[in-house]
Motif scaffolding. Structure first.
Motif, mmCIF file in Angstrom:
data_model
loop_
_atom_site.group_PDB
_atom_site.id
_atom_site.type_symbol
_atom_site.label_atom_id
_atom_site.label_comp_id
_atom_site.label_asym_id
_atom_site.label_seq_id
_atom_site.Cartn_x
_atom_site.Cartn_y
_atom_site.Cartn_z
ATOM 1 N N ALA A 1 0.893 -1.236 0.193
ATOM 2 C CA ALA A 1 0.124 -0.028 -0.036
ATOM 3 C C ALA A 1 0.737 1.360 -0.012
ATOM 4 O O ALA A 1 0.606 2.223 -0.659
ATOM 5 C CB ALA A 1 -0.880 0.037 1.185
ATOM 6 N N GLU A 2 1.960 1.410 0.845
ATOM 7 C CA GLU A 2 2.954 2.540 0.814
ATOM 8 C C GLU A 2 3.543 2.626 -0.257
ATOM 9 O O GLU A 2 3.568 3.864 -0.666
ATOM 10 C CB GLU A 2 3.727 2.376 1.946
ATOM 11 C CG GLU A 2 2.953 2.417 3.425
ATOM 12 C CD GLU A 2 2.492 3.654 3.590
ATOM 13 O OE1 GLU A 2 2.823 4.982 3.361
ATOM 14 O OE2 GLU A 2 1.307 3.752 4.068
ATOM 15 N N ILE A 3 4.016 1.553 -1.219
ATOM 16 C CA ILE A 3 4.876 1.696 -2.396
ATOM 17 C C ILE A 3 3.942 2.224 -3.357
ATOM 18 O O ILE A 3 4.379 2.951 -3.962
ATOM 19 C CB ILE A 3 5.581 0.237 -2.607
ATOM 20 C CG1 ILE A 3 6.377 -0.121 -1.628
ATOM 21 C CG2 ILE A 3 6.080 0.242 -4.027
ATOM 22 C CD1 ILE A 3 6.924 -1.546 -1.732
ATOM 23 N N CYS A 4 2.947 1.506 -3.270
ATOM 24 C CA CYS A 4 1.619 2.167 -4.403
ATOM 25 C C CYS A 4 1.174 3.536 -4.157
ATOM 26 O O CYS A 4 1.105 4.447 -5.187
ATOM 27 C CB CYS A 4 0.515 1.204 -4.508
ATOM 28 S SG CYS A 4 0.794 -0.271 -5.061
ATOM 29 N N LYS A 5 1.201 4.116 -2.987
ATOM 30 C CA LYS A 5 1.025 5.337 -2.743
ATOM 31 C C LYS A 5 2.150 6.347 -3.460
ATOM 32 O O LYS A 5 1.915 7.335 -3.925
ATOM 33 C CB LYS A 5 0.973 5.735 -1.327
ATOM 34 C CG LYS A 5 -0.433 5.533 -0.729
ATOM 35 C CD LYS A 5 -0.329 5.912 0.886
ATOM 36 C CE LYS A 5 -1.406 5.350 1.402
ATOM 37 N NZ LYS A 5 -1.093 5.566 3.087
ATOM 38 N N LEU A 6 3.621 5.978 -3.121
ATOM 39 C CA LEU A 6 4.606 6.557 -3.663
ATOM 40 C C LEU A 6 4.570 6.532 -5.285
ATOM 41 O O LEU A 6 5.043 7.263 -5.770
ATOM 42 C CB LEU A 6 5.779 6.075 -3.023
ATOM 43 C CG LEU A 6 5.941 6.160 -1.470
ATOM 44 C CD1 LEU A 6 7.328 5.408 -1.153
ATOM 45 C CD2 LEU A 6 6.468 7.733 -1.361
ATOM 46 N N LEU A 7 4.480 5.363 -5.709
ATOM 47 C CA LEU A 7 4.555 5.183 -7.274
ATOM 48 C C LEU A 7 3.092 5.482 -7.908
ATOM 49 O O LEU A 7 2.851 5.085 -9.178
ATOM 50 C CB LEU A 7 4.841 3.772 -7.444
ATOM 51 C CG LEU A 7 6.443 3.267 -6.823
ATOM 52 C CD1 LEU A 7 6.431 2.051 -7.044
ATOM 53 C CD2 LEU A 7 7.401 4.653 -7.444
ATOM 54 N N LYS A 8 2.244 6.011 -7.317
ATOM 55 C CA LYS A 8 0.699 6.103 -7.796
ATOM 56 C C LYS A 8 0.922 6.800 -9.588
ATOM 57 O O LYS A 8 -0.114 6.449 -10.308
ATOM 58 C CB LYS A 8 -0.316 6.745 -7.381
ATOM 59 C CG LYS A 8 -0.011 8.090 -6.738
ATOM 60 C CD LYS A 8 -1.208 8.618 -5.824
ATOM 61 C CE LYS A 8 -0.773 10.188 -5.463
ATOM 62 N NZ LYS A 8 -1.671 10.715 -4.345
ATOM 63 N N SER A 9 1.720 7.626 -9.776
ATOM 64 C CA SER A 9 1.693 8.324 -11.036
ATOM 65 C C SER A 9 2.289 7.355 -12.059
ATOM 66 O O SER A 9 2.130 7.746 -13.137
ATOM 67 C CB SER A 9 2.510 9.531 -10.978
ATOM 68 O OG SER A 9 3.705 9.434 -10.491
ATOM 69 N N ARG A 10 2.857 6.281 -11.648
ATOM 70 C CA ARG A 10 3.561 5.430 -12.517
ATOM 71 C C ARG A 10 2.725 4.432 -13.062
ATOM 72 O O ARG A 10 3.291 3.381 -13.934
ATOM 73 C CB ARG A 10 5.001 5.106 -11.879
ATOM 74 C CG ARG A 10 6.024 6.277 -11.873
ATOM 75 C CD ARG A 10 7.082 5.577 -11.351
ATOM 76 N NE ARG A 10 8.088 6.604 -10.810
ATOM 77 C CZ ARG A 10 8.744 7.238 -11.628
ATOM 78 N NH1 ARG A 10 9.288 7.092 -12.817
ATOM 79 N NH2 ARG A 10 9.609 8.329 -11.055
ATOM 80 N N PHE A 11 1.642 4.150 -12.508
ATOM 81 C CA PHE A 11 0.710 2.971 -12.817
ATOM 82 C C PHE A 11 -0.706 3.491 -13.266
ATOM 83 O O PHE A 11 -1.007 4.567 -12.724
ATOM 84 C CB PHE A 11 0.463 2.028 -11.664
ATOM 85 C CG PHE A 11 1.658 1.407 -11.494
ATOM 86 C CD1 PHE A 11 2.110 -0.165 -12.021
ATOM 87 C CD2 PHE A 11 2.555 1.886 -10.423
ATOM 88 C CE1 PHE A 11 3.061 -0.652 -11.796
ATOM 89 C CE2 PHE A 11 3.799 1.016 -9.835
ATOM 90 C CZ PHE A 11 4.091 -0.409 -10.600
#
Length: 183
Positions: A97-107
């Motif tokens: 969840a934390e990683i996806c918060k950080l990378l949300k603009s890349r997916f």
């Protein structure tokens, strides 16, 4: 207007000693200083050599404790920590969840990110050694002997074990009494 409080000489020494204890900081600071002072030295190598000499002088005046470099974990320790984290579903979910918060603009979507990160977790789990706790450790012959001796020293256990063995071995003895006497 309040004046900015300047650090004391002791605070400056502490900061310099902390910086001198980290190779990466020392190298980066040396590179930055040489960029600033490039016109003052005939070559970059000469500047680096001079600045490294200053670092050595700083280290000479620092207390030895402040120069002890932080021990980085070994590759085995890192593997153990990563594998322990990967074996915890809660840690995996929270980290994902934390990683996806950080990378949300890349997916394109959160689901796509989670699917990708979960794939990484699966890859990590594949390279992790199988936990020794997953397999029950069998007792050694010495441990078996010790357990049997402890059990044999208790009359009730001895009588029950003898009765069970004689039931299993009834075809090998002429009578139950003969079996019990032998065992």
């Amino acid at each position: 207007l309040q004046r900015a409080k300047l650090p004391s000489p002791e605070e400056i020494q502490k900061l310099l000693c902390e910086a001198a204890s980290v190779d990466l900081i020392e190298k980066e600071a040396t590179a930055e200083l040489c960029k600033l002072l490039k016109t003052k030295f005939p070559s970059e190598e000469e500047c680096e050599k001079t600045i490294e000499g200053f670092w050595d002088e700083i280290k000479e005046i620092c207390p030895k404790a402040s120069l002890q470099r932080a021990k980085l974990p070994s590759p085995e320790e890192i593997e153990k920590l990563v594998c322990e984290a990967a074996s915890s579903e809660l840690v995996e979910k929270e980290a994902t969840a934390e990683i996806c918060k950080l990378l949300k603009s890349r997916f394109p979507s959160e689901e796509e990110c989670e699917k990708t990160i979960e794939g990484f977790w699966d890859e990590i789990k594949e390279i992790c050694p199988k936990a020794s706790l997953q397999r029950a450790k069998l007792p050694s012959p010495e441990e078996i002997q010790k357990l049997l001796c402890e059990a044999a020293s208790v009359d009730l256990i001895e009588k029950e074990a003898t009765a069970e063995l004689c039931k299993l071995l009834k075809t090998k003895f002429p009578s139950e009494e003969e079996c019990e006497k032998t065992i």
